[in-house]
Design an enzyme around this catalytic site. Structure first.
Site, PDB file in Angstrom:
ATOM      1  N   ASP A  96       0.853  -1.193   0.000  1.00 33.97           N
ATOM      2  CA  ASP A  96       0.000   0.000   0.000  1.00 33.97           C
ATOM      3  C   ASP A  96       0.888   1.242   0.000  1.00 33.97           C
ATOM      4  OD1 ASP A  96      -3.236   0.471   0.836  1.00 33.97           O
ATOM      5  OD2 ASP A  96      -1.862   2.189   1.011  1.00 33.97           O
ATOM      6  N   HIS A 152     -10.320  -5.434  -3.475  1.00 36.91           N
ATOM      7  CA  HIS A 152      -8.964  -5.692  -2.973  1.00 36.91           C
ATOM      8  C   HIS A 152      -9.039  -5.958  -1.488  1.00 36.91           C
ATOM      9  CE1 HIS A 152      -9.840  -1.424  -2.719  1.00 36.91           C
ATOM     10  NE2 HIS A 152      -9.121  -1.409  -1.620  1.00 36.91           N
ATOM     11  N   VAL A 210     -11.171   2.691  -3.937  1.00 36.78           N
ATOM     12  CA  VAL A 210     -10.899   2.080  -5.242  1.00 36.78           C
ATOM     13  C   VAL A 210     -11.918   0.956  -5.431  1.00 36.78           C
ATOM     14  CG1 VAL A 210      -9.211   0.899  -6.684  1.00 36.78           C
ATOM     15  CG2 VAL A 210      -8.432   2.629  -5.033  1.00 36.78           C
ATOM     16  N   HIS A 243      -6.950  -5.676   2.101  1.00 36.95           N
ATOM     17  CA  HIS A 243      -5.794  -5.133   2.818  1.00 36.95           C
ATOM     18  C   HIS A 243      -5.269  -6.232   3.737  1.00 36.95           C
ATOM     19  CE1 HIS A 243      -6.714  -0.747   2.042  1.00 36.95           C
ATOM     20  NE2 HIS A 243      -7.907  -1.264   1.814  1.00 36.95           N
ATOM     21  N   ASN A 290     -12.656  -3.044   2.735  1.00 37.72           N
ATOM     22  CA  ASN A 290     -13.555  -1.902   2.837  1.00 37.72           C
ATOM     23  C   ASN A 290     -14.611  -2.043   1.739  1.00 37.72           C
ATOM     24  OD1 ASN A 290     -12.106  -0.746   4.959  1.00 37.72           O
ATOM     25  ND2 ASN A 290     -10.682   0.238   3.545  1.00 37.72           N
ATOM     26  N   GLN A 293     -13.990   2.697   1.355  1.00 41.09           N
ATOM     27  CA  GLN A 293     -13.503   2.196   0.063  1.00 41.09           C
ATOM     28  C   GLN A 293     -13.306   3.364  -0.897  1.00 41.09           C
ATOM     29  OE1 GLN A 293     -15.951  -0.823  -1.835  1.00 41.09           O
ATOM     30  NE2 GLN A 293     -14.371  -1.282  -3.367  1.00 41.09           N
TER      31      GLN A 293
HETATM   32  P1  5GP Z   1      -9.612   1.372  -0.144  1.00 36.77           P
HETATM   33  O1  5GP Z   1      -9.599   2.732   0.502  1.00 36.77           O
HETATM   34  O2  5GP Z   1     -10.349   1.404  -1.465  1.00 36.77           O
HETATM   35  O3  5GP Z   1     -10.024   0.243   0.752  1.00 36.77           O
HETATM   36  O4  5GP Z   1      -8.081   1.048  -0.461  1.00 36.77           O
HETATM   37  C1  5GP Z   1      -7.375   1.636  -1.495  1.00 36.77           C
HETATM   38  C2  5GP Z   1      -5.934   1.624  -1.055  1.00 36.77           C
HETATM   39  O5  5GP Z   1      -5.121   1.834  -2.203  1.00 36.77           O
HETATM   40  C3  5GP Z   1      -5.580   2.729  -0.050  1.00 36.77           C
HETATM   41  O6  5GP Z   1      -5.121   2.140   1.161  1.00 36.77           O
HETATM   42  C4  5GP Z   1      -4.492   3.537  -0.763  1.00 36.77           C
HETATM   43  O7  5GP Z   1      -3.465   3.956   0.117  1.00 36.77           O
HETATM   44  C5  5GP Z   1      -3.993   2.572  -1.814  1.00 36.77           C
HETATM   45  N1  5GP Z   1      -3.497   3.220  -3.013  1.00 36.77           N
HETATM   46  C6  5GP Z   1      -4.076   4.262  -3.682  1.00 36.77           C
HETATM   47  N2  5GP Z   1      -3.338   4.573  -4.770  1.00 36.77           N
HETATM   48  C7  5GP Z   1      -2.299   3.705  -4.792  1.00 36.77           C
HETATM   49  C8  5GP Z   1      -1.191   3.543  -5.698  1.00 36.77           C
HETATM   50  O8  5GP Z   1      -1.022   4.250  -6.686  1.00 36.77           O
HETATM   51  N3  5GP Z   1      -0.323   2.547  -5.387  1.00 36.77           N
HETATM   52  C9  5GP Z   1      -0.470   1.733  -4.304  1.00 36.77           C
HETATM   53  N4  5GP Z   1       0.452   0.781  -4.111  1.00 36.77           N
HETATM   54  N5  5GP Z   1      -1.502   1.867  -3.440  1.00 36.77           N
HETATM   55  C10 5GP Z   1      -2.392   2.842  -3.686  1.00 36.77           C
END
Ligand code: 5GP
Length: 116
Positions: A32, A101, A97, A103, A88, A95
């Protein structure tokens, strides 16, 4: 599903920078970019077809099992094998993205790492 490829699809295809730390036929893993635990990995299906874990579980439980198997393997390689798995699900749950996915949080975890 949005027509735009997700950040994760763009990383997978080399269109955005990002180190793929592990890969199987159907799943890949990244660190992350904003870690909330000593080890904070993302486990991502290569297919962009599922927005969240409820869609994934209903449509392809074997793919979800592949994700969890890779989570377990990486928790052994990057920590002591113990980990927290967070999906998430929905914007109000954090969430950001909408390409499903998991974590993987490991190391010394605090309550702050609950949200992934
Ligand atoms: P969500 O918030 O959708 O559960 O998780 C998305 C995760 O993707 C976040 O923890 C964020 O830090 C991570 N993330 C967003 N952009 C990038 C990226 O460009 N590269 C990587 N490796 N992680 C990312």
């Amino acid at each position: 599903m949005s027509d735009e490829p997700s950040i994760f699809t763009r990383i997978l295809h080399g269109e955005l920078p990002g180190e793929i730390i592990a890969e199987t036929e159907h799943v890949f893993a990244l660190r992350d970019i904003a870690p909330k635990a000593p080890v904070h990995l993302l486990i991502i299906p290569k297919t962009p077809d599922y927005r969240d874990v409820t869609e994934l579980a209903a449509a392809d439980p074997a793919l979800m099992a592949d994700m969890i198997a890779l989570a377990g393997r990486l928790a052994h390689e990057h920590a002591d094998g113990e980990f927290r798995l967070v999906f998430n699900t929905g914007a109000s749950a954090g969430q950001t993205v909408f390409h499903v996915h998991a974590h993987v949080l490991a190391g010394e975890l605090s309550e702050k790492s609950l949200g992934g």
